[in-house]
Design an enzyme around this catalytic site. Sequence first.
Site, PDB file in Angstrom:
ATOM      1  CD  GLU A   8      -3.088   0.543   2.337  1.00  0.00           C
ATOM      2  OE1 GLU A   8      -3.726   1.917   2.376  1.00  0.00           O
ATOM      3  OE2 GLU A   8      -3.204  -0.359   2.693  1.00  0.00           O
ATOM      4  CG  ASP A 104      -2.900  -1.085   5.305  1.00  0.00           C
ATOM      5  OD1 ASP A 104      -1.596  -1.887   5.683  1.00  0.00           O
ATOM      6  OD2 ASP A 104      -3.491  -0.001   5.915  1.00  0.00           O
ATOM      7  CE1 TYR A 308      -3.777  -2.906   8.633  1.00  0.00           C
ATOM      8  CE2 TYR A 308      -5.857  -3.587  10.077  1.00  0.00           C
ATOM      9  CZ  TYR A 308      -5.674  -3.311   8.943  1.00  0.00           C
ATOM     10  OH  TYR A 308      -6.269  -2.066   7.497  1.00  0.00           O
TER      11      TYR A 308
END
Length: 709
Positions: A8, A104, A308
């Site tokens: 990303e 992600d 995360y």
Amino acid sequence: MKTLVLAEKPSVAREIARVMGARDKHKSYIEGPKYIVTWALGHLVGLAEPEDYDKKYATWNLEDLPILPERTKLKVLRETNHQYKAVQQLMKRQDVGELVIATDAAREGELLARWIMQMAQWKKPFKRLWISSQTDKAIKDGFASLKPGSQFDRLYESARCRAEADWMIGLNVTRALTVRFNAQLSAGRVQTPTLGMIMDRENEINGFRSQEYETLTVELSGFQAVWRASGGDSRIFDPQEMQQLKQRIEGRKGTIAQVKKSEKVEPHPLAYDLTELQRDANRKYGFSAKQTSNVLQRLYEQHKLVTYPRTDSRYLTSDMVGTLKERLESVAIGPYASIARPLLRKNLNITKRIVDDSKVTDHHAIIPTEQTVLLNQLSPEERKLYDLIVRRFISLFYPAARYDSVAITVQVGNDSFHAKGTTVKDSGWREVYGGDYSDDDDDRTDDDANQERVLLPDVQQGQAVTVQRCHVKSGRTMPPKRYTEAALLSQMEKHGLGTPATRADIIEKLVSSDTIDRQGNSMHPTGKGKQLIELAAPQLRTPELTARWEAELERIARGQGKPGPFLDSIRSMAKELVSTVKGSKAEYKPHNVSNSHCPDCNARLLEKKGKRGKFLVCPTEDCGYRRSAEKRLSNRRCAQCHKKMEIKEGKAGLYVQCLPCGITETLDKDKKHVNKREQQKLVKQYAKQESIGSNLGDLLKAAMEKKGN
């Protein structure tokens, strides 16, 4: 054949490339013997704009609405077009046989990758890298267990439906409101009900009528107790009633009617999800939700210290149990050594409050990684947020806090008095927080909190006591508190408004569009916001509608719902909402009109807030005049008070005024009247005309002539 990896961001791509052995760096990718790693710079492809379907839509007209294309189109975003072309060329390379999506691991990350694949017409096999931290070990393990790309098709469909629904509702309603009321008015399925909640609270506050009251505390044998009515209320609103009560019980004897002791067991709090972390950071440090998200992203991506961030789960999965001691070892340094090291000397107590596979969807809770931390390399903001995460993680393995709660009821005639106290038996997990027993509940009163910390004497039921002294305390009823960002996040989560990843951006959008205003830690609706919520359709004002949408999107992600019926309902809703705006008889009045006039078209300037402070802007569409709203002092001093006079703009042009005295003077050709900065502005604005001189008098004359035309 080589494998193309699509990350990303460049920073994530660099880490993946390093771990997977890609060393040959190029402008838009990094290549190795087996892997080519490139990146997306966020979204490279997005939904087409209305004018991409028909050029007439470039001009906003009410009669063209709603705009609801039968089939949505995609377009390459202009600002990242160069990177898209690079990714497209890599996808077409003959030696590339497979793609790994490494964006992600969430709904939005899946969407941006699939759109790029669709735009570039990718037809070859693809897999998914699904990891929850950026450590070397997590990356290697993730590549060792890549998942089939088709496994995430339903997640993509859910993301696509969300994007198209927001486009159809947000674009059409925003255009309708803006054109109908000739003002920049933005609406959407999440931001409008969020504004609605803030406005509802504001109405409660405005409708509140404060009342004076008194409370009575009595001193007994070794402790104090508060009078309470039969319903539990300690407030007395009639001063005469208070006097009668005081006379009735002062010096009287009473009896301990009840002594109630109970052991309270308070288990450790759950691990953090994003919303809970944003709430705590706002309460403790005043961080905005967006600020917390940004700092947390650095801890995750740059420092690799946390897992995360954009998760909505507060539990861990069973396959992580073997890593928990290693994570504790990585944080058992500095201020955390004394609370973490004792845990490492014994078996960890793993309960259902920590590990529960059934309560984890895409990602587990936010916890530290196995990466050893160097605290001196963190910024003050990063240290604060990391401290919250580490202490919460350590507390998971501590026992419950245990304390005795004592409640005493004293009867004096027909009147009841109450006292509460707490005796700590085992601090348990609260030891991680220094034994702090403070409570974050905004609804608790100071009297309640103080009473529960009092150490009460050992008394027995039936024991006689005497009222030795009475204390009357005055107070006023208070309106509901305005939402802090922490409280607003709680309400958004409760009603299903947005996701952990989007809530911070929604709040920031409301602030930047001048519909709400941060004042300290409180959220206030602006004059624009108050009018906007009245102009928006009733079904957009409340959270029920978007909560139903989010539930349906979740059903699509789980394979229980279908995109077609959902999007059909969105099209019908868009038609209804636009029709409501078109038929509205309401009026919009700009709330931020200043007393200054535009020097070009003479319209009243609007005052707005920007990153560098307030500024004034002309509302006329084809004008574009803009300047700072800060005070502009001239070098002319007031003849009466000798203070510097301010430069003002009126219908006749520039003049100077002393605000305290009210004295006004016109500007003449003397350069001393205007400071250097103002001179430069005038030169820049008018000196390009060949026939105009360079002295200040000529420039002012030119300004006057321009206004006359």
